[in-house]
Write a protein that holds these residues in place. Structure first.
Motif, PDB file in Angstrom:
ATOM      1  N   GLN A   1     -22.532  -9.232  35.763  1.00 49.75           N
ATOM      2  CA  GLN A   1     -22.023 -10.552  36.097  1.00 49.75           C
ATOM      3  C   GLN A   1     -22.818 -11.228  37.208  1.00 49.75           C
ATOM      4  OE1 GLN A   1     -19.597 -11.871  34.275  1.00 49.75           O
ATOM      5  NE2 GLN A   1     -19.335  -9.987  33.081  1.00 49.75           N
ATOM      6  N   ASN A   2     -23.436 -10.433  38.068  1.00 52.32           N
ATOM      7  CA  ASN A   2     -24.150 -10.983  39.227  1.00 52.32           C
ATOM      8  C   ASN A   2     -25.461 -11.631  38.787  1.00 52.32           C
ATOM      9  OD1 ASN A   2     -25.433 -11.545  41.650  1.00 52.32           O
ATOM     10  ND2 ASN A   2     -24.868  -9.595  42.594  1.00 52.32           N
ATOM     11  N   GLU A   3     -25.554 -12.952  38.955  1.00 54.12           N
ATOM     12  CA  GLU A   3     -26.751 -13.676  38.527  1.00 54.12           C
ATOM     13  C   GLU A   3     -27.968 -13.348  39.381  1.00 54.12           C
ATOM     14  OE1 GLU A   3     -25.931 -17.800  38.442  1.00 54.12           O
ATOM     15  OE2 GLU A   3     -24.452 -17.665  36.808  1.00 54.12           O
ATOM     16  N   CYS A   4     -27.728 -12.803  40.565  1.00 54.80           N
ATOM     17  CA  CYS A   4     -28.847 -12.483  41.454  1.00 54.80           C
ATOM     18  C   CYS A   4     -29.597 -11.219  41.025  1.00 54.80           C
ATOM     19  CB  CYS A   4     -28.344 -12.310  42.883  1.00 54.80           C
ATOM     20  SG  CYS A   4     -27.664 -13.820  43.613  1.00 54.80           S
ATOM     21  N   VAL A   5     -28.990 -10.416  40.160  1.00 55.76           N
ATOM     22  CA  VAL A   5     -29.629  -9.177  39.720  1.00 55.76           C
ATOM     23  C   VAL A   5     -30.734  -9.501  38.713  1.00 55.76           C
ATOM     24  CG1 VAL A   5     -29.300  -6.984  38.516  1.00 55.76           C
ATOM     25  CG2 VAL A   5     -27.553  -7.806  40.124  1.00 55.76           C
TER      26      VAL A   5
ATOM     27  N   LYS B   1     -28.402  -7.987  30.081  1.00 57.99           N
ATOM     28  CA  LYS B   1     -27.338  -8.294  31.041  1.00 57.99           C
ATOM     29  C   LYS B   1     -25.996  -8.420  30.338  1.00 57.99           C
ATOM     30  CE  LYS B   1     -29.181 -10.569  35.155  1.00 57.99           C
ATOM     31  NZ  LYS B   1     -29.105 -11.799  35.966  1.00 57.99           N
TER      32      LYS B   1
ATOM     33  N   HIS C   1     -29.019  -4.672  48.707  1.00 58.64           N
ATOM     34  CA  HIS C   1     -28.881  -5.963  49.380  1.00 58.64           C
ATOM     35  C   HIS C   1     -30.079  -6.314  50.269  1.00 58.64           C
ATOM     36  CE1 HIS C   1     -24.790  -6.064  47.906  1.00 58.64           C
ATOM     37  NE2 HIS C   1     -24.583  -4.864  48.409  1.00 58.64           N
TER      38      HIS C   1
END
Length: 448
Positions: free
Chosen positions: A249-253, A243, A212
């Motif tokens: 699922q996390n688009e920020c990754v 992906k 984070h």
């Protein structure tokens, strides 16, 4: 062809006489440069003469071969005084290693170690060490000198590193405002930097231990291993297809640390760790314009730094880092107080006092230090960060000032009056800045 060179207040002046060869296409012939002491006139002639000198010399450089590069980059002969370690370096395992232990963010160190070893195989440490020598060692080896210890490449123990980041978080949140640490996630939206990041190993490890972070940065002065760090971090990028395959699922990754699978993997095996955003930067903390003011936590593997370099590191922290910033060093603490002098060429650069407090001294495992390493956790108490402001650009010198500095260099004992040294500095800078081999000049056998 002759030029007169001048600079106000110079006790001794120089006249450069440059004799060009009759056949510029003759590759084995080198230009001749002679320096004479004369009386000169005005500073306009300085700029004109020096720029013309380099402009005329371009033909000599372009027409030459690339043999110098291979000579400078080859390992020294056995009869030379420089001794480089020939042993195959393989890190020893931390005797306290517990693969089930977790970072404060809940990531298992065993997974991190496995993923990092996939990117940085322990048995290839010697190869990574050799890459650091290509631009960290050769210019010293060429002169028959021992390379500075601060250019020593080393890889810090991951478990001890993780323990230090967790301990640093305890100190950071204890003095930060409620708004700054309102989240229960360690280091969320904060910035980490590894100063002297080498091939980026600890940058990726930090990004995995605490996904984070706002950003995990690496600052490395040597271009060769910096480029390697960029290649490795770029390889961590995850595509849309991957992906979907991994069900991320996390688009920020945007990047992941892939976990090498066993010969017979099971469905329960974890295949990746999400990574915080990463950025690899080529630069040096000794440059006052290298931006460090956004850092919340910095790690410096400073075990090979001399006192002068530690003082410069302390000044860099005191000039830019905000109060509350955590700085971790190894083997040696920072200079806790000091005065930062004004910059001669930039009156806008702040000067004044800084203060750093030493919070804790921690012993831990590091095979490279013979088994035990001592880390120092500091916190910035007061600095010039408010006066420093945001990122700064180095002011450009006028043509006259640049020429004046060159003439001053000519007058020094190791300046441009030493033709061989001047040529060597030109070649070194060309190679350090990655000039294509076909444009590099040849070095005569009697100068090798």
């Amino acid at each position: 062809m002759t030029w007169k060179l001048a600079g106000p207040g110079l006790a001794a002046q120089s006249l450069i006489f440059f004799k060009r060869r009759s056949n510029p296409n003759e590759l084995n012939h080198r230009p001749r440069v002679h320096i004479y002491s004369v009386y000169l006139s005005n500073t306009d002639e300085v700029a004109t003469a020096i720029l013309a000198f380099f402009w005329l010399w371009r033909d000599e450089i372009i027409a030459s071969s690339a043999r110098i590069k291979s000579k400078l980059h080859q390992r020294p002969e056995k009869n030379q005084n420089i001794v480089l370690d020939e042993e195959c370096l393989v890190p020893e395992e931390n005797p306290n290693y517990n693969p089930e232990a977790k970072s404060l963010s809940g990531v298992r160190y065993g997974l991190i170690q496995k993923g990092i070893d996939g990117l940085y195989p322990p048995k290839e440490l010697s190869s990574r060490n050799a890459k650091s020598r290509t631009d960290g060692y050769w210019k010293y080896v060429e002169r028959g000198e021992k390379p500075p210890l601060e250019f020593t490449y080393g890889e810090f123990d991951l478990l001890f590193f993780g323990e230090l980041l967790d301990r640093a978080w305890d100190y950071y949140q204890s003095t930060s405002s409620t708004d700054d640490v309102s989240s229960t996630k360690p280091w969320e939206n904060k910035t980490f930097v590894d100063i002297g990041s080498g091939t980026g190993r600890l940058v990726i490890a930090a990004a995995a231990m605490h996904p984070h972070w706002h950003a995990c940065k690496g600052l490395e002065i040597l271009k060769g291993i910096h480029n390697e760090s960029v290649n490795i971090s770029d390889a961590c990028a995850v595509s849309l297809d991957e992906k979907n395959e991994l069900n991320i699922q996390n688009e920020c990754v945007k990047s992941i640390l892939r976990i090498p699978q066993e010969d017979t993997p099971s469905d329960k095996d974890e295949k990746y760790i999400p990574l915080a955003p990463m950025q690899m930067i080529q630069g040096s903390f000794t440059n006052p314009y290298q931006y460090l003011a956004d850092v919340d936590c910095a790690f410096v593997f400073s075990s090979c730094m001399n006192p002068n370099l530690l003082e410069q590191l302390s000044i860099a922290v005191g000039r830019q880092c905000r109060p509350g910033t955590i700085i971790i060093t190894t083997e040696f603490p920072l200079f806790l107080t000091g005065h930062i002098d004004p910059l001669e060429d930039d009156e806008s650069m702040p000067s004044g006092e800084y203060e750093i407090e030493l919070l804790e001294k921690i012993d831990g495992w590091c095979w490279l230090m013979g088994g035990e390493s001592t880390a120092y956790i500091h916190r910035v108490k007061s600095s010039l960060s408010d006066l420093y402001g945001g990122p700064r650009e180095s002011p450009r010198l006028s043509l006259e000032d640049e020429a004046y500095q060159l003439v001053q260099l000519m007058e020094s004992s190791e300046g441009l009056t030493d033709t061989k040294l001047f040529m060597r500095n030109v070649l070194n800078n060309m190679i350090f800045n990655d000039v294509p081999p076909e444009f590099l000049p040849k070095k005569d056998d009697d100068e090798a």
